[in-house]
Design a protein around this motif. Structure first.
Motif, mmCIF file in Angstrom:
data_model
loop_
_atom_site.group_PDB
_atom_site.id
_atom_site.type_symbol
_atom_site.label_atom_id
_atom_site.label_comp_id
_atom_site.label_asym_id
_atom_site.label_seq_id
_atom_site.Cartn_x
_atom_site.Cartn_y
_atom_site.Cartn_z
ATOM 1 N N TYR A 18 0.818 -1.219 0.000
ATOM 2 C CA TYR A 18 0.000 0.000 0.000
ATOM 3 C C TYR A 18 0.850 1.266 0.000
ATOM 4 C CZ TYR A 18 -3.289 -3.632 1.120
ATOM 5 O OH TYR A 18 -4.013 -4.790 1.074
ATOM 6 N N HIS A 25 -7.409 2.117 4.876
ATOM 7 C CA HIS A 25 -8.861 2.298 4.949
ATOM 8 C C HIS A 25 -9.533 0.982 4.580
ATOM 9 C CE1 HIS A 25 -8.566 2.414 0.614
ATOM 10 N NE2 HIS A 25 -7.616 3.339 0.760
ATOM 11 N N GLY A 27 -10.607 -0.230 1.870
ATOM 12 C CA GLY A 27 -10.118 -0.875 0.644
ATOM 13 C C GLY A 27 -8.889 -1.719 0.931
ATOM 14 N N SER A 28 -7.921 -1.123 1.625
ATOM 15 C CA SER A 28 -6.711 -1.886 1.934
ATOM 16 C C SER A 28 -7.039 -3.008 2.923
ATOM 17 C CB SER A 28 -5.610 -0.971 2.477
ATOM 18 O OG SER A 28 -6.115 0.193 3.057
ATOM 19 N N ASP A 56 4.360 0.379 -0.032
ATOM 20 C CA ASP A 56 5.008 0.851 -1.258
ATOM 21 C C ASP A 56 5.469 2.277 -0.943
ATOM 22 O OD1 ASP A 56 5.690 1.373 -3.839
ATOM 23 O OD2 ASP A 56 3.725 0.944 -4.709
ATOM 24 N N TRP A 232 6.513 1.426 -10.071
ATOM 25 C CA TRP A 232 5.804 0.153 -10.243
ATOM 26 C C TRP A 232 6.763 -1.010 -10.490
ATOM 27 C CZ3 TRP A 232 1.305 -1.923 -9.055
ATOM 28 C CH2 TRP A 232 0.247 -1.067 -8.742
ATOM 29 N N LEU A 236 6.458 -3.969 -7.782
ATOM 30 C CA LEU A 236 6.061 -5.340 -8.150
ATOM 31 C C LEU A 236 7.115 -6.354 -7.710
ATOM 32 C CD1 LEU A 236 4.596 -4.400 -11.627
ATOM 33 C CD2 LEU A 236 3.305 -5.549 -9.808
ATOM 34 N N ASN A 238 8.562 -6.563 -5.085
ATOM 35 C CA ASN A 238 8.457 -6.945 -3.659
ATOM 36 C C ASN A 238 8.026 -8.399 -3.487
ATOM 37 O OD1 ASN A 238 5.660 -7.287 -2.056
ATOM 38 N ND2 ASN A 238 5.297 -6.138 -3.936
ATOM 39 N N LEU A 265 -5.539 -8.355 -5.453
ATOM 40 C CA LEU A 265 -5.436 -6.910 -5.718
ATOM 41 C C LEU A 265 -6.783 -6.350 -6.143
ATOM 42 C CD1 LEU A 265 -4.749 -6.946 -9.285
ATOM 43 C CD2 LEU A 265 -3.237 -8.462 -8.038
ATOM 44 N N GLY A 266 -6.851 -5.023 -6.191
ATOM 45 C CA GLY A 266 -8.090 -4.380 -6.613
ATOM 46 C C GLY A 266 -8.129 -4.226 -8.127
ATOM 47 N N ASP A 268 -8.448 -1.831 -10.034
ATOM 48 C CA ASP A 268 -7.764 -0.688 -10.637
ATOM 49 C C ASP A 268 -6.308 -0.981 -10.987
ATOM 50 O OD1 ASP A 268 -7.613 -0.938 -7.827
ATOM 51 O OD2 ASP A 268 -6.597 0.988 -7.687
ATOM 52 N N ILE A 269 -5.734 -2.016 -10.384
ATOM 53 C CA ILE A 269 -4.315 -2.254 -10.646
ATOM 54 C C ILE A 269 -4.076 -3.620 -11.311
ATOM 55 C CG2 ILE A 269 -3.419 -0.615 -8.958
ATOM 56 C CD1 ILE A 269 -3.108 -2.832 -6.962
ATOM 57 N N HIS A 273 -0.405 -5.754 -12.723
ATOM 58 C CA HIS A 273 -0.111 -7.111 -12.263
ATOM 59 C C HIS A 273 -0.224 -8.163 -13.359
ATOM 60 C CE1 HIS A 273 -0.502 -5.273 -8.304
ATOM 61 N NE2 HIS A 273 0.146 -6.321 -7.835
ATOM 62 N N HIS A 295 -10.323 -7.951 -7.045
ATOM 63 C CA HIS A 295 -11.624 -7.712 -6.414
ATOM 64 C C HIS A 295 -12.164 -6.363 -6.860
ATOM 65 C CE1 HIS A 295 -9.943 -4.764 -3.629
ATOM 66 N NE2 HIS A 295 -8.974 -5.606 -3.355
ATOM 67 N N GLY A 296 -13.436 -6.135 -6.532
ATOM 68 C CA GLY A 296 -14.064 -4.879 -6.928
ATOM 69 C C GLY A 296 -13.810 -3.788 -5.904
#
Ligand code: MSP
Length: 646
Positions: A18, A25, A27-28, A56, A232, A236, A238, A265-266, A268-269, A273, A295-296
């Motif tokens: 993160y 929050h 989401g994380s 991150d 990024w 990645l 990591n 992961l979400g 958006d990313i 990945h 996930h959404g």
């Protein structure tokens, strides 16, 4: 042979690392809880599991946030990383490792992968000219830019970037990647994301700029003096660092080469990945992960979460309200993993009351109550071979199959749906077998024992199945059943038979597993009338009130005061300076580190005092009531430090 066995049984799961520009929050928390659930589940399947999360910490976004806060990027990341670690502790996350990209082990891993890719001939020098989104840390191709200047993902304004840059020949791996996706249907989940990625690649992959040279907060590139690694490419890597890519080849063999590797992961990313990451690995000659599962996104009461709307769901508050297990359960149950979901108080309360308090809690309570009434809470020998019992056994076998199948695809809510079908069936079993009638007939005692044993055995199994989601409450169920083992080491294999309890075993003490929550009925607003003749006690004046200088301050750090249980020592940023304030609220904030970064109100024109030899230069304001005790008055993050209370 031994090697092969190992290969079947290793499991490595990761969350995104993160960004530390803000506190964790919902989401994380969501991804991290999901990773914890699958890790615990795989352990019950007998796997040797390694689970990873982290932060991150490089890049322009973090550097700029640190500058705004008046700190160096390193000081800022040092302040923020513990907030994530504390949050994971609060949420009962059992991660094996927590990686920070500023750690030396990670820097070495990035240097290693970069030099491998470079030596392969996959990196060349060029110039990047185009638009960049600092918030997503993404180079945005011309054809995706919205209205010539906005990011298509987050909507923020893009920056124009023109700098010398090193490029990674991503285009070279386009066909190999497409082939891999084609041959491995579960490589990208859910299907909708997989299709999206395939379409994107088919439009043609461009080479990727992997270095920056207009700021310095990143990992220097050995073969490119003056350049730092694109965040990024750094981040990645990591996933390799943590399993010993750079310095522990035995571990790397165990948890990368001979392991099932799953990235959560979400949505958006996904592209980072499912496209950049596999291309990096193909170039470096490293095996690809097995699953990339997206996930959404969560909204809050139907709206996008944002600081300005003040509707960001704070896991700390939710855990305070509902307890950690109920919170974990609701997040994982409410929506299927790939879909978007809405976090609404009404839904959460109804889930807790229906699924947890009614279905599960009542089942446990009724069972223990009856066992105690009919047999003094001591296990008897019993026998019952009626159709109801047989059907329940069959349903349990089916439940295990559905659970296993859904968990393979990380479909947590489907898995829980099956578990709850079994729980409901057990409740129905009580109504079908009517133990209260059997208890009236001496001749039915053996049958009654059989029915009651089926129920305690069933609950014993349910506890193991829900353990990954609710590690505390599942142990609590076992405790109530008198099981003197830690549920943490339980295996699904061991619950296949209905024979755990033996004659003479004593059941434990029954307690309420999940209290029912009251749904607050909104008061009818028009019934509230003002009293025009109200008497004001101890009146003051605006002038007198104005003499007290109360301002918004930001908590930079909090520490315990040695030798004083009650005291906490705060470092706060006011509009003008940094001050130290001592406050007697330690008992109310056992997790006091979570206060760091919060904005609160402080009185700033009190004369300095010394408390137990420690200087205090102000007073932080708090409230006190019977239910919550003393609580600091927290101010929304959008209000600036130095804002005056008027
Ligand atoms: N640092 C990168 C990830 C690097 S991984 C090699 C990053 N960090 S992030 O902090 O911005 O986001 C982390 C995760 O939080 C993403 O998976 C993102 O989808 C998730 N979420 C952020 N807000 C969210 C919701 N409102 N709902 C669900 N998840 C969301 O991206």
């Amino acid at each position: 042979m031994c090697h092969l066995k190992k290969m079947e049984k290793n499991f490595y799961v990761t969350t995104p690392i993160y960004y530390v520009n803000g506190a964790p929050h919902v989401g994380s928390a969501y991804t991290t809880i999901a990773a914890d659930v699958i890790a615990r589940y795989k352990k019950t399947q007998g796997y040797n599991v390694y689970s990873l999360t982290g932060t991150d910490e490089h890049g322009q976004k973090v550097e700029e946030t640190a500058l705004l806060k008046g700190l160096t990027p390193q000081a800022w990341t040092d302040l923020m990383a513990p907030k994530f670690q504390e949050m994971w502790k609060l949420l009962n996350i059992e991660n094996d490792d927590f990686i920070r990209t500023t750690e030396p082990r990670h820097k070495s891993a990035v240097v290693k992968i970069l030099s491998t890719v470079y030596e392969k001939g996959d990196i060349y020098c060029g110039e990047y000219e185009g638009k960049y989104c600092v918030s997503c840390e993404n180079f945005v191709p011309e054809n995706q830019i919205v209205e010539n200047k906005f990011c298509p993902d987050c909507g923020k304004e893009l920056r124009v970037v023109k700098e010398e840059s090193y490029f990674f020949k991503m285009s070279k791996y386009q066909d190999e990647l497409l082939k891999h996706i084609d041959e491995n249907p579960n490589f990208i989940l859910p299907q909708s994301r997989r299709n999206e990625v395939i379409n994107f690649i088919k439009q043609g992959l461009q080479d990727l700029s992997i270095s920056r040279n207009t700021f310095t907060w990143g990992i220097p590139i050995e073969f490119a003096p003056g350049h730092i690694t694109y965040v990024w490419f750094d981040a990645l890597t990591n996933y390799l660092t943590a399993v010993g890519y750079e310095n522990n080849l035995e571990k790397f063999d165990e948890f990368w080469n001979n392991s099932e590797v799953v990235h959560l992961l979400g949505k958006d990313i996904v592209r980072f990945h499912a496209i950049i990451w596999p291309c990096m690995l193909l170039s470096a000659g490293i095996k690809l992960p097995d699953k990339i599962v997206a996930h959404g996104w969560w909204t809050s009461e139907g709206e996008k979460m944002s600081k300005s709307k003040n509707n960001v769901v704070d896991p700390i508050e939710e855990v305070k309200k509902y307890g950690v297990d109920a919170f974990r359960f609701c997040l994982m149950r409410e929506v299927n993993f790939g879909n978007d979901g809405d976090y609404s108080t009404k839904n959460i309360i109804s889930r807790i009351n229906n699924d947890l308090a009614n279905d599960l809690g009542n089942l446990l309570n009724r069972t223990l109550g009856m066992y105690s009434k009919y047999f003094d809470g001591v296990i008897v020998e019993g026998k019952n071979e009626d159709e109801f019992t047989k059907n329940l056994y069959i349903l349990f076998e089916e439940t295990l199959i559905v659970v296993e199948r859904s968990m393979e695809k990380l479909e947590f809510s489907k898995s829980m749906e099956a578990i709850w079908k079994f729980i409901s069936r057990m409740n129905k079993y009580i109504d079908e077998t009517m133990p209260w009638l059997l208890a009236k007939e001496e001749s039915e005692k053996v049958k009654l024992g059989g029915v009651m044993n089926t129920l305690v055995e069933g609950l014993y199994k349910v506890a193991v199945l829900i353990y990954p989601y609710m590690p505390v409450k599942s142990q609590n169920i076992w405790d109530q059943l008198g099981v003197e083992k830690s549920i943490k080491n339980s295996l699904i294999e061991d619950i296949k038979e209905w024979n755990h309890f033996k004659k003479g075993d004593k059941l434990g003490v029954a307690t309420v597993l999940f209290p029912r929550l009251e749904v607050l009925v909104e008061e009818a607003k028009n019934e509230l009338e003002i009293n025009e003749n109200l008497k004001i006690e101890n009146p003051t004046t605006i002038e007198k009130f104005g003499e007290t200088k109360i301002e918004v301050v930001e908590i930079i750090s909090v520490e315990k005061v040695e030798g004083a249980d009650r005291l906490l020592k705060f470092k706060v940023k006011t509009g003008k300076e940094i001050r130290q304030i001592v406050s007697g609220i330690a008992k109310n904030y056992p997790e006091f580190k979570l206060l760091e970064g919060k904005k609160v109100l402080a009185v700033l024109n009190l004369p300095p005092v010394t408390l137990l030899g420690i200087l205090s230069q102000g007073m932080i304001l708090s409230t006190e009531d019977k239910k919550n005790g003393i609580k600091l008055v927290e101010i929304s993050q959008e209000i600036k430090v130095g804002a005056k209370l008027k």
